[in-house]
Structure formats: structure tokens, C-alpha cells
Design a protein around this motif. Structure first.
Motif, PDB file in Angstrom:
ATOM      1  N   TYR A 407       0.827  -1.203   0.000  1.00 35.68           N
ATOM      2  CA  TYR A 407       0.000   0.000   0.000  1.00 35.68           C
ATOM      3  C   TYR A 407       0.862   1.253   0.000  1.00 35.68           C
ATOM      4  O   TYR A 407       1.888   1.309   0.647  1.00 35.68           O
ATOM      5  CB  TYR A 407      -1.058   0.011   1.098  1.00 35.68           C
ATOM      6  CG  TYR A 407      -0.646  -0.247   2.526  1.00 35.68           C
ATOM      7  CD1 TYR A 407      -0.200   0.781   3.344  1.00 35.68           C
ATOM      8  CD2 TYR A 407      -0.771  -1.513   3.087  1.00 35.68           C
ATOM      9  CE1 TYR A 407       0.124   0.551   4.684  1.00 35.68           C
ATOM     10  CE2 TYR A 407      -0.436  -1.756   4.421  1.00 35.68           C
ATOM     11  CZ  TYR A 407       0.006  -0.716   5.214  1.00 35.68           C
ATOM     12  OH  TYR A 407       0.322  -0.936   6.524  1.00 35.68           O
ATOM     13  N   GLY A 411       2.011   9.947   3.127  1.00 38.83           N
ATOM     14  CA  GLY A 411       2.144  10.354   4.519  1.00 38.83           C
ATOM     15  C   GLY A 411       0.961   9.927   5.369  1.00 38.83           C
ATOM     16  O   GLY A 411       0.739  10.458   6.456  1.00 38.83           O
ATOM     17  N   HIS A 412       0.230   8.930   4.898  1.00 42.44           N
ATOM     18  CA  HIS A 412      -0.974   8.473   5.611  1.00 42.44           C
ATOM     19  C   HIS A 412      -0.665   7.961   7.011  1.00 42.44           C
ATOM     20  O   HIS A 412       0.215   7.124   7.197  1.00 42.44           O
ATOM     21  CB  HIS A 412      -1.650   7.355   4.825  1.00 42.44           C
ATOM     22  CG  HIS A 412      -2.417   7.842   3.638  1.00 42.44           C
ATOM     23  ND1 HIS A 412      -1.800   8.421   2.548  1.00 42.44           N
ATOM     24  CD2 HIS A 412      -3.755   7.855   3.378  1.00 42.44           C
ATOM     25  CE1 HIS A 412      -2.722   8.755   1.662  1.00 42.44           C
ATOM     26  NE2 HIS A 412      -3.913   8.426   2.131  1.00 42.44           N
ATOM     27  N   ILE A 413      -1.408   8.471   7.981  1.00 45.79           N
ATOM     28  CA  ILE A 413      -1.341   7.934   9.347  1.00 45.79           C
ATOM     29  C   ILE A 413      -2.750   7.599   9.812  1.00 45.79           C
ATOM     30  O   ILE A 413      -3.736   8.109   9.278  1.00 45.79           O
ATOM     31  CB  ILE A 413      -0.690   8.939  10.335  1.00 45.79           C
ATOM     32  CG1 ILE A 413      -1.474  10.262  10.350  1.00 45.79           C
ATOM     33  CG2 ILE A 413       0.766   9.176   9.998  1.00 45.79           C
ATOM     34  CD1 ILE A 413      -1.031  11.196  11.446  1.00 45.79           C
ATOM     35  N   ARG A 414      -2.857   6.698  10.785  1.00 50.11           N
ATOM     36  CA  ARG A 414      -4.172   6.327  11.326  1.00 50.11           C
ATOM     37  C   ARG A 414      -4.563   7.258  12.454  1.00 50.11           C
ATOM     38  O   ARG A 414      -3.745   7.613  13.287  1.00 50.11           O
ATOM     39  CB  ARG A 414      -4.172   4.889  11.824  1.00 50.11           C
ATOM     40  CG  ARG A 414      -4.782   3.971  10.793  1.00 50.11           C
ATOM     41  CD  ARG A 414      -4.887   2.563  11.290  1.00 50.11           C
ATOM     42  NE  ARG A 414      -6.154   2.293  11.938  1.00 50.11           N
ATOM     43  CZ  ARG A 414      -6.533   1.081  12.289  1.00 50.11           C
ATOM     44  NH1 ARG A 414      -5.758   0.051  12.050  1.00 50.11           N
ATOM     45  NH2 ARG A 414      -7.698   0.886  12.871  1.00 50.11           N
TER      46      ARG A 414
ATOM     47  N   ASN B 246       3.115   7.786  14.602  1.00 53.38           N
ATOM     48  CA  ASN B 246       1.825   7.105  14.455  1.00 53.38           C
ATOM     49  C   ASN B 246       1.986   5.590  14.542  1.00 53.38           C
ATOM     50  O   ASN B 246       1.227   4.907  15.242  1.00 53.38           O
ATOM     51  CB  ASN B 246       1.184   7.494  13.123  1.00 53.38           C
ATOM     52  CG  ASN B 246      -0.213   6.902  12.953  1.00 53.38           C
ATOM     53  OD1 ASN B 246      -0.383   5.896  12.269  1.00 53.38           O
ATOM     54  ND2 ASN B 246      -1.207   7.506  13.607  1.00 53.38           N
ATOM     55  N   GLN B 250       0.399   5.330  18.299  1.00 51.94           N
ATOM     56  CA  GLN B 250      -1.039   5.559  18.225  1.00 51.94           C
ATOM     57  C   GLN B 250      -1.804   4.460  18.957  1.00 51.94           C
ATOM     58  O   GLN B 250      -2.821   4.695  19.583  1.00 51.94           O
ATOM     59  CB  GLN B 250      -1.489   5.649  16.754  1.00 51.94           C
ATOM     60  CG  GLN B 250      -2.905   6.212  16.602  1.00 51.94           C
ATOM     61  CD  GLN B 250      -3.847   5.203  15.985  1.00 51.94           C
ATOM     62  OE1 GLN B 250      -3.421   4.116  15.566  1.00 51.94           O
ATOM     63  NE2 GLN B 250      -5.121   5.533  15.945  1.00 51.94           N
ATOM     64  N   ALA B 366       3.419   5.411   4.320  1.00 51.03           N
ATOM     65  CA  ALA B 366       2.188   5.236   5.102  1.00 51.03           C
ATOM     66  C   ALA B 366       2.541   4.475   6.371  1.00 51.03           C
ATOM     67  O   ALA B 366       3.524   3.726   6.412  1.00 51.03           O
ATOM     68  CB  ALA B 366       1.136   4.470   4.298  1.00 51.03           C
ATOM     69  N   SER B 367       1.743   4.653   7.395  1.00 51.34           N
ATOM     70  CA  SER B 367       1.959   3.989   8.677  1.00 51.34           C
ATOM     71  C   SER B 367       1.682   2.484   8.561  1.00 51.34           C
ATOM     72  O   SER B 367       0.776   2.059   7.828  1.00 51.34           O
ATOM     73  CB  SER B 367       1.022   4.613   9.718  1.00 51.34           C
ATOM     74  OG  SER B 367       1.048   3.877  10.918  1.00 51.34           O
ATOM     75  N   THR B 368       2.455   1.702   9.306  1.00 53.43           N
ATOM     76  CA  THR B 368       2.216   0.247   9.340  1.00 53.43           C
ATOM     77  C   THR B 368       0.843  -0.103   9.902  1.00 53.43           C
ATOM     78  O   THR B 368       0.346  -1.210   9.704  1.00 53.43           O
ATOM     79  CB  THR B 368       3.274  -0.453  10.225  1.00 53.43           C
ATOM     80  OG1 THR B 368       3.263   0.149  11.535  1.00 53.43           O
ATOM     81  CG2 THR B 368       4.664  -0.323   9.628  1.00 53.43           C
ATOM     82  N   ARG B 369       0.233   0.855  10.595  1.00 51.93           N
ATOM     83  CA  ARG B 369      -1.039   0.609  11.278  1.00 51.93           C
ATOM     84  C   ARG B 369      -2.201   0.336  10.322  1.00 51.93           C
ATOM     85  O   ARG B 369      -3.282  -0.056  10.752  1.00 51.93           O
ATOM     86  CB  ARG B 369      -1.369   1.798  12.184  1.00 51.93           C
ATOM     87  CG  ARG B 369      -0.417   1.970  13.355  1.00 51.93           C
ATOM     88  CD  ARG B 369      -0.839   1.145  14.566  1.00 51.93           C
ATOM     89  NE  ARG B 369      -2.113   1.642  15.053  1.00 51.93           N
ATOM     90  CZ  ARG B 369      -3.263   0.990  14.957  1.00 51.93           C
ATOM     91  NH1 ARG B 369      -3.310  -0.201  14.388  1.00 51.93           N
ATOM     92  NH2 ARG B 369      -4.361   1.502  15.423  1.00 51.93           N
ATOM     93  N   PHE B 370      -1.995   0.527   9.005  1.00 46.47           N
ATOM     94  CA  PHE B 370      -3.097   0.296   8.063  1.00 46.47           C
ATOM     95  C   PHE B 370      -3.278  -1.176   7.690  1.00 46.47           C
ATOM     96  O   PHE B 370      -4.225  -1.514   6.992  1.00 46.47           O
ATOM     97  CB  PHE B 370      -2.895   1.129   6.792  1.00 46.47           C
ATOM     98  CG  PHE B 370      -3.136   2.603   7.015  1.00 46.47           C
ATOM     99  CD1 PHE B 370      -4.436   3.088   7.125  1.00 46.47           C
ATOM    100  CD2 PHE B 370      -2.084   3.490   7.131  1.00 46.47           C
ATOM    101  CE1 PHE B 370      -4.666   4.439   7.334  1.00 46.47           C
ATOM    102  CE2 PHE B 370      -2.308   4.838   7.349  1.00 46.47           C
ATOM    103  CZ  PHE B 370      -3.603   5.327   7.454  1.00 46.47           C
ATOM    104  N   THR B 371      -2.363  -2.049   8.099  1.00 46.78           N
ATOM    105  CA  THR B 371      -2.542  -3.474   7.789  1.00 46.78           C
ATOM    106  C   THR B 371      -3.606  -4.040   8.714  1.00 46.78           C
ATOM    107  O   THR B 371      -3.333  -4.441   9.848  1.00 46.78           O
ATOM    108  CB  THR B 371      -1.215  -4.239   7.950  1.00 46.78           C
ATOM    109  OG1 THR B 371      -0.234  -3.641   7.109  1.00 46.78           O
ATOM    110  CG2 THR B 371      -1.387  -5.702   7.546  1.00 46.78           C
ATOM    111  N   ASP B 372      -4.828  -4.060   8.221  1.00 49.67           N
ATOM    112  CA  ASP B 372      -5.990  -4.329   9.063  1.00 49.67           C
ATOM    113  C   ASP B 372      -7.168  -4.614   8.140  1.00 49.67           C
ATOM    114  O   ASP B 372      -7.377  -3.898   7.157  1.00 49.67           O
ATOM    115  CB  ASP B 372      -6.251  -3.069   9.905  1.00 49.67           C
ATOM    116  CG  ASP B 372      -7.509  -3.155  10.740  1.00 49.67           C
ATOM    117  OD1 ASP B 372      -7.418  -3.563  11.899  1.00 49.67           O
ATOM    118  OD2 ASP B 372      -8.586  -2.826  10.206  1.00 49.67           O
TER     119      ASP B 372
END
Lengths: 415, 415
Positions: A407, A411-414, B246, B250, B366-372
């Protein structure tokens, strides 16, 4: 470090270099292997002659020796199969799914190689080359553990492949023979979690069961086929006879051959005598339940074990069932969930049978013999999976891959 | 027959009735479960109070007790999640591939349920209901083995679900709690080959490793995440800081949180001090290699173990790397192949990183937090697979299915 671990580590190292290669270098490497096999036919045939001599000394049957034997024509055929694999599309890099998420992240699921594939097989030496070609094409390194009876042949075949690869962009270490002839190396292979990504046993039920029991490496079970032909009350009986004979006798030694036939009680009086005559004519021995046995003294009374049997010979078990649901229950109980067929003119019967039979393949008015990667149009086949995870039924090149999500954002953050 | 085997057989029997059901009855059953959970809130909360009291006696931390506790609002939320699963499309019956072969055989590959899914989990009691809903929706029976600390809660939740199912077309036996609190029942579950089709452990690395070691049932590994953020020489440094904070802070307790950051040597002097300040500000302790430690006395010197660690806390490991390839080598060596991110403005760097990092997910800027599963649009998630077979990355409903080939002819035989 054991000899096995050295070889497995070499395969893992090669896998990391091989995985990102595109189709071009992989196909060139496969063609180099094919050329080398033909160029070094004499060497291959000489090594094979050692295996043949040992087999003969050991009193191996001529049929088995013929399976083992390589000559110039057979080597040419093996090389031709490698060229056919080179001609197949590359599964690696295929975008399986993809979308732009509501937040703008661009998401793609790509096909990637599995990594290192271990293959344990009992087959003819051609499997050594076939399996290596399929693994290389799908970007995987391969650890080959063939039959000890073909060890001299396999050693030379792997050496020829490695030396051919050394002249290409594909690392030579991507094809490895598991060293040694003892069971110890098989045990090491089964415990090589972290070095080997998947283990594919190709062979009889006992090999597959022992791998399933002992392996910590994920296993894909292949090839045990206790296939059924169910002749429904509404069957076209001429069609049923033709399919039954084909499924049993056209090539009895393969996993998609039929091992049991079931007949609906309503047509048993008419169909069973015809079936017994046709099977006898094809040289098939019928092991029947009491209802079947009542039709002919030629029928051997079946034991419980006959219904579990994968004969791989001109033998077939047989039983009369009271209903389609009874046929399904029989298949669920005794079958191996490979391929089961119904012969019927009834649409509701076909619908119910295909819904309730939980097998890798269900055939309607067709021989079980069609469950095959070649017949399905895959171009090549590494085996037929009878398990439910990862891949079920004939396994072609895409079945030798995994996937990876990628993906991309800005600069996408959650939150 | 042990209590476990009775329950497992009941699940298998139910699975055979559940598998062919279309979406309608399954969705009605899920809504009946949601209604029953709300209607019987008092009973559920009372059982949960027993678990909470025991946990308090055992000296469990208040944070853990809060995770365990159910109240009316939480039960309502659990029921709402079940209704959301009912609203999702049914993966079963999807035609994955299909064609008419040259000989006229009509070939289809259909999605079918796996059968019986075993889930071993350490989580909150809501997992009991979430996992059951996802399994039922995908046509599978489920054997639930939750934490012993939630046994009273889970017992009532399963009873409520079973009693709700008893009024529907879905067999009540399709949801089962593994009986007993000892490890024996887990061992039985792991050896229940033939009764259980797949085992999904959800929890820490030690649970997952023990299941992988001991299980003869095929396993899908989930959830161990040693995720990396690699800040490339060409990174937008503000973006890198924002993503790093993040990814780490986060929600540090989840598997897609970052556990290590790597910085290209060319920008270390500029970026590392900013990163250390921002991490300190976010309450994060940095465990750094000597190059990182040189920038601040706050940095705790990292040991080898720190780079393997899945902290799940406000800690992060850090190292300076000489090149992108060195970052990739670090990730391959220490990572868990869950999610790894690169921050870069360089297209060639992004391309090389995504090609070489062999993880379930690779993030670019992008943040690793999007693996969901939720973020990916799956609507629900049973876990995140970190293995290569069957399913890799977030697992939604289709990942809880297998496939079946159906071919239809008019008397086709092989020649």
C-alpha cells in the motif's frame, strides 16, 4: 551444520535472489536447463544405468524398472516438458486484487513466490526435472528428495540443472538435491521450519501421513485418491457403463482413477449385471457388498477395508445404496475427498450431489479421470491437493505462489 | 469418547448441515444471536462478574480486568458487530474461476466453507462472539478455546448463541466451546485431524509457536508483528516523523504497531535527533544501536534481542543502516514478515524495497497501522496471517473458505 542444513540454507539464499526476477531471465534459465539435459544425455543415461542395475539386483519388477529407466528419447521428452513450462505465463507479479481506499491509500495484492519448496516424491526421475522447472518458473527455490532407487539419476540431473543455471541470471543454488539416502534427511527436511516454506509430499498414503504427522513445515497433501462413481436411479445406463469403465480401467495406477462404484437400489437389477460383465471384460475384479455379490459368483465379498482402499489396480469396490443421500454418506465416510462422480439425468440429483459431496472435485456425467492440471488447462501440474487450505485439486503454477499486500500513501497515518 | 471429542464430532456433524445453506438462513441466524445477546444481557454480565472477581482475587492488573469486563453497553456493541457480519456479502458459492474446456466439459471452481475451524485465543470475551459470527457467516462450524480467565463469560456466551441457533435453520452444534480449563483440551484440539479442518491461534508468539510445533491439524499463524519503519536517505523527514510516531504510539499494543525504526546513514545526523525528541515527547523509550545511542543519553543500548522484540509497549528499537539493501537485510533477519514500511521520495527506492521485503504487507509513505481487515475494506477480520500458505495478511470472510471444482459433461471419458 549438517549437510542438509547447508543445502537448505543455500536454497534459501538463492530464493531471495530468484524471487524478484521477472519472467525473461527465468524462461532463459529453463531453456538453458532443457538444452543442457539434451547435451548431457550420455552422462544422465550412464548414471541411470547404475540405478537400473541396482534395482535389478534388488529383484525389482520389470514394470518398476521400466518406470525408472531413462534413455535418449526419454531425456528429450523431459527437456521438452521444461520448454513447455518456459512457455507458460509467469504467475509472479499478477495483481490479484487492488483498490484505492476511501482515504486515498493505493492498495494492491501481488502474487509472489512462496520461497523454498521441499518436494518428497517416489516417482520416476522425470519428476526431479518437472518439479524443479515448475518451482523455478514460479520464482521458488526447490529442495528435491526423490526415491533412493533413483539417487544416481537424480544426482546427475540436479548437477546438470545447477551447472546450466550457473550460466544464467537464476542462481544455481535454487535447485538442490537433499543429500543422503537415509530417512534422517527427510526428518531434517520436515523440521526445517524457517528455511523451507512448504513441503509437498507426492506419493502413497503412508508417505503423506508420515509427513503430515511429523512436519513442522506447512504441508500440502497431494494425490491420495479413493474416487467414487455413483450411478443414480435416473442415470443414462449406457453412459454410466462407459464412464465407469473409463474411470476404473483407462489408467488404473493414477489417483483420479475410480476405486468404488455405488449403484442406486432402484436400478441395481438392471445395471449391476451389465456393469459386472463390462468390468470383467475389462479385466477388473469387483469387491462387492452382499447386494452386489448376489448378482455374480465372480464378485469377491468386500470387507470394510475394501471401501477405504486406493487399489491403483484393476480392482474396484462396489455397493448398492438406497438413496443419493446414502451414496453421499458413503463417500463422506470412506472417500479421500479427491474426486467423486454422479451419473444422472436428474438436475435436482446433480445439484444435491454437487452441493453435499465435500471433495476437491465433483464430476457430473463425466469420468473422474478429468481431475488433472493438464485437462483443466493449467499447462502443468505439481500434484493434486486433497486438502482444503491454500489449494484444492490440481495445482498449477499460481498454486506455487503466495501473495503480498503493498500500500502506497503520501504520509498516511491512522487517526 | 472424551468430552472434547464429543464436542468436536458435534461440530463436524453441524458443519455438514451448515455448509450447503445459502446466505438467507445464515444471516437470520446471526440476527437471532444478536437479539439473544441483548435480551440476555443480565445473565451474561452476571457470569462475567464471576470471571472479574476471580481475576481480582488473582491480583490481575486493573487494565487487564477492564479488558475482561462486560457491561450492558459492551454486550450491545458485541451484538452490533454480529449484525454487521450479517450485512456482509456471503463468500460461499462465489464462482472463483470457470471455463468450458476444449472437449466441452463445463468447469467451475466454487468457494465452499472450510468445515470446522478451531480458534485458540487469549483475548477479551468479545472475541468469542466475533469469531463465531465470522465462522457461521462463512458456513463453518467453530470450536472456541478462549482464555481460562474468561471461562464463565465464554460458557454463557456460547450457551446463548447455541440456544439462539436452536430456533433457526443453522444447527446449534455449529458453535462449540472446547470444554475444560486445562491444557489437555488444547492438546486434543491440536491433534483432532479429520475432525477439525484448520486451527487459528490468536495470541502471542509462544502460543503460536506451541500450536505450530504440536498441531497435526493445519494451522494458520496470525498476529505476531515485529514491524519496521525504514527512513530512506530521500525521505520527506516531516512525513517520516509523523508516520514513525503514528506507527509506534497511536496504539502500541497491536500487532501492526512499529517495533523498530531504521534510518539511512546519510540523513542520520539530521533526522535521528528530531526522531528521538519526538519519540521522547510521545513517551517512547528508544533501544538503539551504538550509532543511535551516540545522539542522546536517553537512548537505552540495544541488545540483539531488542531487534527481535515485539514490545507491544511504548518501546522501540532503532538502528542506522548504510543502505536500503542493509535495511532490507535487517528486516529479513529480525522481522516477523508482518508489515514493513519505507519512507522515501525516491521511486526506485520504493520499487526496490517493495520488491525485496518479503512480508505480508509493505507500506510506502504510510503507517504500518493500516494493515488491518477493516482498513482494507474487508468489513471484518479474524486475524492477520503472517504465513505464506492459504492466506497472507488480514483475513476476512473469503479467507475462511476453501474451493471445490465441479465439472459437468454429457458422458465425457478420457481417451
Amino acid at each position: 551444520m549438517s549437510e542438509f542444513l547447508k543445502v537448505a540454507q543455500a536454497a534459501k539464499d538463492a530464493a531471495q535472489l530468484l524471487a524478484p526476477l521477472p519472467r525473461g531471465p527465468k524462461d532463459r534459465a529453463l531453456r538453458a536447463i532443457a538444452d543442457a539435459l539434451v547435451a548431457r544425455t550420455a552422462e544422465i543415461v550412464a548414471a541411470n544405468a547404475e540405478d537400473v542395475a541396482k534395482a535389478r539386483e534388488a529383484g525389482t519388477s520389470e514394470a518398476m524398472i521400466d518406470r525408472l529407466r531413462l534413455d535418449a528419447a526419454r531425456v528429450e521428452k523431459i527437456a521438452g516438458a521444461v520448454r513447455e513450462v518456459a512457455d507458460l505465463p509467469d504467475p509472479v507479479g499478477e495483481v490479484v486484487r487492488g483498490s484505492t481506499l476511501p482515504n486515498g491509500l493505493e492498495l494492491r495484492q501481488l502474487r509472489v513466490p512462496l520461497g523454498v519448496i521441499g518436494i518428497i516424491y517416489e516417482g520416476r526421475p522425470n519428476v526431479t526435472v518437472d518439479a524443479a522447472a515448475l518451482c523455478l518458473k514460479s520464482g521458488n527455490a526447490v529442495l528435491l528428495r526423490g526415491s533412493s532407487s533413483a539417487y544416481a539419476s537424480n544426482t546427475v540431473l540436479v548437477r546438470v540443472m545447477q551447472e546450466a543455471l550457473a550460466e544464467t541470471e537464476v542462481p544455481a543454488g535454487a535447485v538442490q538435491l537433499v543429500p543422503g539416502l537415509t530417512r534422517d534427511s527427510v526428518k531434517e527436511l520436515m523440521r526445517a521450519r524457517g528455511l523451507v516454506d512448504v513441503l509437498i509430499p507426492r506419493g502413497g498414503a503412508s508417505l503423506i501421513n508420515s509427513v503430515v504427522e511429523e512436519s513442522t513445515v506447512p504441508v500440502i497433501e497431494t494425490g491420495v485418491g479413493t474416487c467414487h462413481v455413483y450411478v443414480d436411479a435416473d442415470a443414462d445406463q449406457d453412459m454410466a457403463l462407459s464412464i465407469l469403465i473409463n474411470a476404473k480401467a483407462q489408467r488404473p495406477s493414477v489417483c483420479n482413477a475410480a476405486e468404488t462404484f455405488l449403484v442406486h437400489a432402484d436400478i441395481a437389477d438392471e445395471f449391476v449385471p451389465k456393469a459386472l460383465a463390462a468390468l470383467k471384460n475389462a479385466g477388473v475384479t469387483v469387491h462387492g457388498d452382499p447386494a452386489i455379490a448376489a448378482y455374480s459368483p465372480d464378485v469377491v465379498p468386500a470387507t470394510e477395508d475394501d471401501f477405504y482402499a486406493e487399489y491403483l489396480s484393476l480392482d474396484i469396490a462396489a455397493a448398492v445404496v438406497g438413496s443419493l443421500d446414502e451414496a453421499v454418506a458413503h463417500i463422506r465416510r470412506y472417500g479421500s475427498a479427491h474426486t467423486d462422480a454422479i451419473i444422472t439425468r436428474s438436475q435436482p440429483a446433480a445439484r444435491r450431489f454437487t452441493a453435499l459431496v465435500d471433495s476437491a472435485a465433483v464430476a457430473v456425467n463425466a469420468s473422474t479421470r478429468f481431475t488433472d492440471g493438464g485437462e483443466f488447462g493449467f499447462g502443468a501440474e505439481i500434484g493434486i491437493s486433497t486438502q482444503k487450505l491454500h489449494s484444492r485439486g490440481p495445482m498449477g503454477l499460481p498454486e506455487l505462489t503466495s501473495t503480498k499486500w503493498i500500500y502506497t500513501g503520501d504520509g498516511h497515518i491512522r487517526t
